[in-house]
Write a protein that holds these residues in place. Sequence first.
Motif, short mmCIF file in Angstrom:
data_model
loop_
_atom_site.label_atom_id
_atom_site.label_comp_id
_atom_site.label_asym_id
_atom_site.label_seq_id
_atom_site.Cartn_x
_atom_site.Cartn_y
_atom_site.Cartn_z
N HIS A 295 34.26 32.32 11.17
CA HIS A 295 33.43 33.51 10.96
C HIS A 295 33.11 34.16 12.29
CE1 HIS A 295 30.12 36.09 9.67
NE2 HIS A 295 30.42 35.82 8.42
N ALA A 296 32.98 35.48 12.30
CA ALA A 296 32.61 36.21 13.51
C ALA A 296 31.19 35.84 13.93
CB ALA A 296 32.72 37.71 13.26
N GLU A 297 30.77 36.29 15.11
CA GLU A 297 29.50 35.85 15.68
C GLU A 297 28.29 36.31 14.88
OE1 GLU A 297 28.60 37.58 19.47
OE2 GLU A 297 29.64 39.44 19.01
N GLY A 298 28.36 37.46 14.23
CA GLY A 298 27.22 37.97 13.47
C GLY A 298 27.17 37.36 12.08
N LEU A 299 26.16 36.53 11.80
CA LEU A 299 26.05 35.82 10.51
C LEU A 299 25.01 36.51 9.64
CD1 LEU A 299 26.02 32.32 12.16
CD2 LEU A 299 27.89 33.22 10.77
N PRO A 300 25.38 37.01 8.45
CA PRO A 300 24.42 37.72 7.59
C PRO A 300 23.30 36.79 7.11
CG PRO A 300 26.70 38.06 6.86
CD PRO A 300 26.72 36.95 7.85
N LEU A 301 22.09 37.30 7.13
CA LEU A 301 20.95 36.48 6.72
C LEU A 301 21.05 36.02 5.27
CD1 LEU A 301 18.26 35.20 7.35
CD2 LEU A 301 17.15 37.37 6.83
N PRO A 302 21.45 36.86 4.31
CA PRO A 302 21.55 36.37 2.93
C PRO A 302 22.52 35.19 2.80
CG PRO A 302 21.61 38.77 2.96
CD PRO A 302 21.71 38.33 4.38
N PHE A 303 23.60 35.23 3.57
CA PHE A 303 24.54 34.11 3.55
C PHE A 303 23.87 32.84 4.08
CE2 PHE A 303 27.23 31.67 6.52
CZ PHE A 303 28.02 31.00 5.60
N LEU A 304 23.19 32.94 5.22
CA LEU A 304 22.53 31.76 5.79
C LEU A 304 21.47 31.21 4.84
CD1 LEU A 304 22.08 32.90 9.51
CD2 LEU A 304 23.68 31.19 8.64
N GLU A 305 20.74 32.09 4.20
CA GLU A 305 19.67 31.65 3.30
C GLU A 305 20.23 30.83 2.14
OE1 GLU A 305 16.01 33.57 0.62
OE2 GLU A 305 17.44 34.89 1.65
N GLU A 306 21.28 31.35 1.48
CA GLU A 306 21.84 30.61 0.35
C GLU A 306 22.60 29.37 0.81
OE1 GLU A 306 25.07 31.10 -3.28
OE2 GLU A 306 24.12 32.90 -2.45
N ALA A 307 23.36 29.50 1.89
CA ALA A 307 24.17 28.38 2.34
C ALA A 307 23.30 27.20 2.76
CB ALA A 307 25.05 28.81 3.51
N ALA A 308 22.16 27.46 3.42
CA ALA A 308 21.32 26.38 3.93
C ALA A 308 20.85 25.46 2.81
CB ALA A 308 20.12 26.96 4.67
N ILE A 309 20.58 26.00 1.64
CA ILE A 309 20.09 25.19 0.52
C ILE A 309 21.10 24.10 0.18
CG2 ILE A 309 19.42 25.24 -1.91
CD1 ILE A 309 17.42 26.53 -0.01
N GLY A 310 22.39 24.41 0.34
CA GLY A 310 23.41 23.43 0.00
C GLY A 310 23.43 22.22 0.90
N TYR A 311 22.78 22.28 2.04
CA TYR A 311 22.75 21.15 2.97
C TYR A 311 21.54 20.23 2.74
CZ TYR A 311 26.34 23.54 5.72
OH TYR A 311 27.50 24.14 6.14
N ASP A 389 29.52 34.90 -2.32
CA ASP A 389 28.46 35.79 -2.82
C ASP A 389 28.07 36.86 -1.81
OD1 ASP A 389 28.40 34.33 -5.14
OD2 ASP A 389 26.63 33.16 -4.60
N HIS A 390 28.07 36.52 -0.52
CA HIS A 390 27.40 37.41 0.44
C HIS A 390 28.27 37.96 1.56
CE1 HIS A 390 23.56 36.57 -1.42
NE2 HIS A 390 23.77 35.27 -1.31
N LEU A 391 29.44 37.41 1.80
CA LEU A 391 30.25 37.94 2.89
C LEU A 391 31.01 39.17 2.41
CD1 LEU A 391 31.68 34.73 4.60
CD2 LEU A 391 29.56 35.97 5.06
N ALA A 392 31.00 40.20 3.24
CA ALA A 392 31.64 41.46 2.88
C ALA A 392 32.73 41.86 3.87
CB ALA A 392 30.60 42.58 2.77
N ALA A 393 32.82 41.19 5.01
CA ALA A 393 33.86 41.50 5.99
C ALA A 393 35.13 40.76 5.61
CB ALA A 393 33.40 41.11 7.40
N THR A 394 36.21 41.48 5.39
CA THR A 394 37.44 40.83 4.91
C THR A 394 38.01 39.86 5.93
OG1 THR A 394 38.74 42.72 5.68
CG2 THR A 394 38.02 42.74 3.39
N ASP A 395 37.84 40.15 7.22
CA ASP A 395 38.32 39.21 8.23
C ASP A 395 37.63 37.87 8.10
OD1 ASP A 395 39.95 41.17 9.14
OD2 ASP A 395 38.96 41.44 11.08
N ASP A 396 36.31 37.88 7.84
CA ASP A 396 35.57 36.64 7.68
C ASP A 396 36.00 35.90 6.42
OD1 ASP A 396 34.09 37.12 9.99
OD2 ASP A 396 32.53 38.20 8.91
N LEU A 397 36.22 36.64 5.34
CA LEU A 397 36.66 36.02 4.09
C LEU A 397 38.03 35.37 4.25
CD1 LEU A 397 35.47 38.84 1.68
CD2 LEU A 397 34.65 36.47 1.62
#
Length: 873
Positions: A295-311, A389-397
Amino acid sequence: MGHENLISGGTFYGPVLMGRDFSSIALGADGHNPSDVPSGQLIHQLRDAIAFEVHPAIDAPCETDGPDLPLYVARSHDNELRSVVELAAEGSSTAAMLVGGSACGKTRACWEAVHQLPDDWRLWHPIQPTRPGALLDGIGSVQPRTVVWLNEAQHYLLTPGSDTGEQVAAALRELLRDPDRAPVLILGTLWPEYWSTLATPPATATLAAPHAQAGALITGTGIAVADAFEGDDLDALSAAADADPRLQKALRNTQHGEITQYLAGVPALLERYRTASPVAKAILHAAMDARRLGHAEGLPLPFLEEAAIGYLTDRQFDSISENWLEESLAYLAAPTRGAHGALTRMRSRPGRAESGSLYYQLGDYLDQTGREERRGLCPPQGFWNAAVDHLAATDDLLALGRAAEERWRLRLASALYTKAAALGQIQGLAAAAQLLDRAGDKTTAQQLFQQAAEAGHTGAMVRLAEERTRAADHEEAERLYSAAAAAGNAAALVALSRMREAAGQFEEAERLAVQASRSGEHNALLGLARDRSRNPDFPATEEERLVRLAGGKKVAGLAQRRLRAGDLAEAERLATEAAHMGFPGALSHVARAYRSAGNSKAAERLYREAIQYDATGMTRDNPYEELARIREEAGDLQEAEQLYRAGAEKSATHILRFLREGIPSSVRERFASQLRHSAEGTALLNMALMRERRGEDSEAERLHQLAGDRALRRLVTARDDAGDTNEAERLALQAAAKGDPVPLRRLAERRRQNGDKEAEKRFYRLGADAGDTHSQRELGRLLRASGDNEDAKTALRLAVSSGDRNARHTLARLYETTGDTHLAEDLARRAANEGDARLLTHLARTRRADPIWQQLLRYGMEPDGTVSAPWTP
């Protein structure tokens, strides 16, 4: 005529902009040329180094009104960087890339260096809305006397899933070679692993270089920055510490000379990470995993919020507060002793509107830590759900999809590729199709390939064309190949060339082959040449004519073929022609053949010609040494000694040039001194052996003593060649005791060639005991072959623990043989978690009779390692 490349002394290839259309930025909205407004700011007016990503330093031990940054202490790399900056100040466009680990002082060194430029120089830092986008959109406005500031250059040059990084590299190369905008200085920083990715060519010549433009850009630009102060640099730091309390504090509290890391707050940053609450640590782990998977350096907050729960475990999740996200972000963003926090919000530059989403950036030292400590972990299901659910940049996907596929998480990869395709990235369609085809779902794969081809994906067109060819539908195959070739697909050009050749359209076949060769399919003309050499309708000169079109390297290869056929005269003619085209290595091969045939005069003539073309290092024959032996046989010892010395120095120079163009070493300058020292030892050794052959034992002994350890590897081989195996072994053990186990390994390989299995095993055991991973693996192989499975496992486990992937595969197969199937499966899953699913798929294919393994092969695994249920895109 190519412009001279001031970075490496070579020439740039022709301008290639990777399809980027710069016409849209040629004129501004008001009709004026944007280049009238220069990019960047005057350097002598810049005061805020932190704004240009220099690490803020720890707070001073006491309140002071001193400068924001500690006193700067120059190190060895600063001298090399200063030379590049001076070259730019004198009017030459050039570039430098500082290579070193996180927080080792790379960016600060660049900041200090640019302030030595004249007052009319500007600094341009393209960063928003994205770094590569800002650079591509603004590079047309770069005027002479501008520094292009590429801190963390991987963000510009490495863009997984797209060719944007290659577009950036091509545009920068074009800027460097533009005489109307000279001088410009491209100044960047990279971690060693990113440098390696960009600079390392493909494993085989048949593979396309994924970063060809970036590799060409950074060739010859690397300046290594050591992780620690040592020697004279540490002495200079100690002297400067009297004037800066922060340096004093760093000296008191650091070990191993890691001063810059301490000043950047790294110990406090690691402490904050290690002692974070479970939920704050979960956010960091999500950020670490996203970055290490591409993933690129800029991490979207909604992604971090949902992903963190999984840990989080169920108990940890139940115990978090209502404001867990805000509290955790505040904790992670807090400065550590004045330096940046662990996870900080990325803000827009003044004058630019902020995007709708909030983006966060992981501290680069924690980024590096995550890559090291979490290398063998697959993120949990919640991470992947959040990505979809939250990533919108195709390069990151695409990047995360590729990471999932490499870990054999095929369902997750398919979901990420499919979303990228839904957002308009046709590469997602092709990637999903290829995944399904490999997993056995041919029907769905065919449908996706068709969709990708209709959307313009040339790789999918070629794939469908190959299928139509097998089905004898040549009309449709030609249509697809033609469409792909028109879009520049090299494989399609090769296929069309063959079709035209078969149809008797020879001129068109040659034109297409030339075009394919220029597009990267370097064997296209060679294949056409071979076909025509077998066709009696073409003259005997046709093959050579086409090979000459393919370039000097191919002409040298043709000379080798003539040599193998025994046609020395023709081989010499072709080797000389290849040398004229810049590939002189074949001259030495022909010279060796002449010498073997007893024609020393012809051999001497060609070796001298090879020296004229500077062929040293291009072949296993050093022409200086071979010519020296000829002169020795002629009794001219004086010239022989001169040639031995010149050859050793030339070899050292060639290796140093190769290193400068390849992966830089943090001890490059020291290595240069050692290499030249070793070259002198090699010359002395050759001279000693020459005297020994002539029976001048006392002079030979004197020269041997002068050579000493500087040529120990060569001396081991020489003693072994002379039949003094005990002395060869003694010297090899001496080298191993000094940290060089390679001579032991070479003796083992020699015993293998002689068929002495026991001696081979003994030397590999000695090498393994000396810590040589290669020897451990080879010892394991030999022990396994002799039936000593338990000792083989021990040796292979040592190699595996040192990171040897080949040993891991060998050990897994051994476990299969001895019935330790669960251990083999464990190794396979661990390898897959690290991104290497080859061993897992091998086991699955050998066990495909078992429905579970057949299901794993087709549908992959879930994040926790269980076999995925059947799924569809």
